[in-house]
Design a protein around this motif. Structure first.
Motif, mmCIF file in Angstrom:
data_model
loop_
_atom_site.group_PDB
_atom_site.id
_atom_site.type_symbol
_atom_site.label_atom_id
_atom_site.label_comp_id
_atom_site.label_asym_id
_atom_site.label_seq_id
_atom_site.Cartn_x
_atom_site.Cartn_y
_atom_site.Cartn_z
ATOM 1 N N ASN A 1 1.016 5.417 -11.001
ATOM 2 C CA ASN A 1 2.142 6.365 -10.911
ATOM 3 C C ASN A 1 3.471 5.765 -11.379
ATOM 4 O O ASN A 1 4.489 5.927 -10.740
ATOM 5 N N GLY A 2 3.435 5.037 -12.460
ATOM 6 C CA GLY A 2 4.657 4.461 -13.008
ATOM 7 C C GLY A 2 4.854 2.993 -12.680
ATOM 8 O O GLY A 2 5.690 2.328 -13.263
ATOM 9 N N GLY A 3 4.108 2.464 -11.742
ATOM 10 C CA GLY A 3 4.222 1.052 -11.378
ATOM 11 C C GLY A 3 5.013 0.850 -10.097
ATOM 12 O O GLY A 3 5.611 1.780 -9.549
ATOM 13 N N VAL A 4 5.025 -0.365 -9.627
ATOM 14 C CA VAL A 4 5.595 -0.717 -8.324
ATOM 15 C C VAL A 4 7.058 -0.309 -8.191
ATOM 16 O O VAL A 4 7.465 0.241 -7.172
ATOM 17 N N THR A 5 7.847 -0.530 -9.197
ATOM 18 C CA THR A 5 9.284 -0.248 -9.073
ATOM 19 C C THR A 5 9.626 1.221 -9.292
ATOM 20 O O THR A 5 10.743 1.636 -9.036
ATOM 21 N N ARG A 6 8.659 2.025 -9.747
ATOM 22 C CA ARG A 6 8.925 3.436 -10.039
ATOM 23 C C ARG A 6 8.184 4.406 -9.139
ATOM 24 O O ARG A 6 8.516 5.572 -9.073
ATOM 25 N N SER A 7 7.153 3.956 -8.475
ATOM 26 C CA SER A 7 6.300 4.848 -7.707
ATOM 27 C C SER A 7 6.752 4.956 -6.252
ATOM 28 O O SER A 7 7.198 3.985 -5.646
ATOM 29 N N LEU A 8 6.625 6.146 -5.715
ATOM 30 C CA LEU A 8 6.881 6.360 -4.290
ATOM 31 C C LEU A 8 5.584 6.342 -3.486
ATOM 32 O O LEU A 8 5.584 6.638 -2.306
ATOM 33 N N ALA A 9 4.481 6.000 -4.137
ATOM 34 C CA ALA A 9 3.178 5.951 -3.477
ATOM 35 C C ALA A 9 3.188 4.922 -2.350
ATOM 36 O O ALA A 9 3.873 3.900 -2.434
ATOM 37 N N LEU A 10 2.431 5.188 -1.313
ATOM 38 C CA LEU A 10 2.353 4.255 -0.190
ATOM 39 C C LEU A 10 1.715 2.933 -0.600
ATOM 40 O O LEU A 10 2.006 1.897 -0.025
ATOM 41 N N ASP A 11 0.837 2.972 -1.577
ATOM 42 C CA ASP A 11 0.151 1.770 -2.056
ATOM 43 C C ASP A 11 0.538 1.536 -3.519
ATOM 44 O O ASP A 11 -0.289 1.623 -4.410
ATOM 45 N N ALA A 12 1.789 1.264 -3.761
ATOM 46 C CA ALA A 12 2.308 1.142 -5.130
ATOM 47 C C ALA A 12 1.612 0.055 -5.931
ATOM 48 O O ALA A 12 1.496 0.137 -7.145
ATOM 49 N N HIS A 13 1.125 -0.999 -5.267
ATOM 50 C CA HIS A 13 0.424 -2.088 -5.948
ATOM 51 C C HIS A 13 -1.035 -1.755 -6.231
ATOM 52 O O HIS A 13 -1.702 -2.455 -6.977
ATOM 53 N N GLY A 14 -1.563 -0.736 -5.582
ATOM 54 C CA GLY A 14 -2.954 -0.349 -5.773
ATOM 55 C C GLY A 14 -3.940 -1.253 -5.059
ATOM 56 O O GLY A 14 -5.118 -1.303 -5.409
ATOM 57 N N LYS A 15 -3.505 -1.957 -4.033
ATOM 58 C CA LYS A 15 -4.389 -2.895 -3.322
ATOM 59 C C LYS A 15 -5.529 -2.186 -2.594
ATOM 60 O O LYS A 15 -6.598 -2.752 -2.416
ATOM 61 N N CYS A 16 -5.329 -0.949 -2.198
ATOM 62 C CA CYS A 16 -6.377 -0.202 -1.495
ATOM 63 C C CYS A 16 -7.436 0.344 -2.436
ATOM 64 O O CYS A 16 -8.461 0.851 -1.987
ATOM 65 N N LEU A 17 -7.208 0.246 -3.744
ATOM 66 C CA LEU A 17 -8.181 0.760 -4.700
ATOM 67 C C LEU A 17 -9.529 0.049 -4.583
ATOM 68 O O LEU A 17 -10.567 0.650 -4.841
ATOM 69 N N SER A 18 -9.524 -1.210 -4.190
ATOM 70 C CA SER A 18 -10.800 -1.918 -4.056
ATOM 71 C C SER A 18 -11.673 -1.247 -2.993
ATOM 72 O O SER A 18 -12.881 -1.097 -3.185
ATOM 73 N N SER A 19 -11.073 -0.801 -1.917
ATOM 74 C CA SER A 19 -11.837 -0.100 -0.879
ATOM 75 C C SER A 19 -12.390 1.210 -1.404
ATOM 76 O O SER A 19 -13.535 1.574 -1.114
ATOM 77 N N ALA A 20 -11.603 1.927 -2.185
ATOM 78 C CA ALA A 20 -12.049 3.196 -2.764
ATOM 79 C C ALA A 20 -13.207 2.967 -3.738
ATOM 80 O O ALA A 20 -14.181 3.714 -3.741
ATOM 81 N N VAL A 21 -13.112 1.933 -4.545
ATOM 82 C CA VAL A 21 -14.171 1.622 -5.516
ATOM 83 C C VAL A 21 -15.473 1.264 -4.808
ATOM 84 O O VAL A 21 -16.554 1.696 -5.210
ATOM 85 N N LEU A 22 -15.384 0.497 -3.726
ATOM 86 C CA LEU A 22 -16.583 0.063 -3.023
ATOM 87 C C LEU A 22 -17.313 1.195 -2.297
ATOM 88 O O LEU A 22 -18.436 1.017 -1.845
ATOM 89 N N GLU A 23 -16.695 2.375 -2.231
ATOM 90 C CA GLU A 23 -17.343 3.547 -1.641
ATOM 91 C C GLU A 23 -18.222 4.287 -2.650
ATOM 92 O O GLU A 23 -18.854 5.272 -2.320
ATOM 93 N N MET A 24 -18.281 3.793 -3.890
ATOM 94 C CA MET A 24 -19.084 4.442 -4.937
ATOM 95 C C MET A 24 -20.568 4.349 -4.603
ATOM 96 O O MET A 24 -21.056 3.305 -4.191
ATOM 97 N N GLU A 25 -21.269 5.474 -4.776
ATOM 98 C CA GLU A 25 -22.723 5.503 -4.603
ATOM 99 C C GLU A 25 -23.383 4.918 -5.842
ATOM 100 O O GLU A 25 -23.005 5.257 -6.968
ATOM 101 N N ILE A 26 -24.366 4.048 -5.653
ATOM 102 C CA ILE A 26 -25.139 3.502 -6.754
ATOM 103 C C ILE A 26 -26.625 3.636 -6.446
ATOM 104 O O ILE A 26 -27.017 3.718 -5.280
ATOM 105 N N ARG A 27 -27.424 3.664 -7.511
ATOM 106 C CA ARG A 27 -28.877 3.754 -7.339
ATOM 107 C C ARG A 27 -29.434 2.370 -7.017
ATOM 108 O O ARG A 27 -28.916 1.363 -7.489
ATOM 109 N N LYS A 28 -30.503 2.342 -6.260
ATOM 110 C CA LYS A 28 -31.167 1.079 -5.932
ATOM 111 C C LYS A 28 -32.030 0.632 -7.074
ATOM 112 O O LYS A 28 -32.534 1.336 -7.842
#
Length: 101
Positions: A74-101
């Motif tokens: 969303n524009g980066g750390v200095t421009r975004s009003l997002a709660l997670d401007a650095h995107g550190k929580c994205l790793s948790s979101a990615v790890l929720e991906m379903e994969i086939r065995k």
């Protein structure tokens, strides 16, 4: 199965770009990780984000994939009003991906 069952993740940022690494816990899962974790699947999994482009880099010697998500913060750390401007929580979101065995 969820991606978090076989891998862990770490994120970083630079401006409006998020960098997400996905690393297999055990090399016996590397082939599955490499097959299942495509740029397209990751982008689809994160469809709630406005990502301009996703690049995937393969690091077989580390059992890892590195994804670069352009326009993801969303524009980066200095421009975004997002709660997670650095995107550190994205790793948790990615790890929720379903994969086939």
């Amino acid at each position: 199965m969820l991606l978090r069952d076989i891998a862990h993740s770490r994120t970083g940022d630079k401006g409006n770009i998020s960098n997400i690494s996905v690393i297999a816990y055990d090399m016996s899962h590397w082939a599955l990780l490499e097959t299942e974790m495509t740029s397209e699947r990751l982008r689809s999994h994160l469809d709630w984000m406005e990502i301009a482009n996703v690049e995937r880099f393969i690091l077989p010697q580390l059992g890892a994939l590195n994804f670069v998500l352009y326009g993801a913060l969303n524009g980066g750390v200095t421009r975004s009003l997002a709660l997670d401007a650095h995107g550190k929580c994205l790793s948790s979101a990615v790890l929720e991906m379903e994969i086939r065995k």
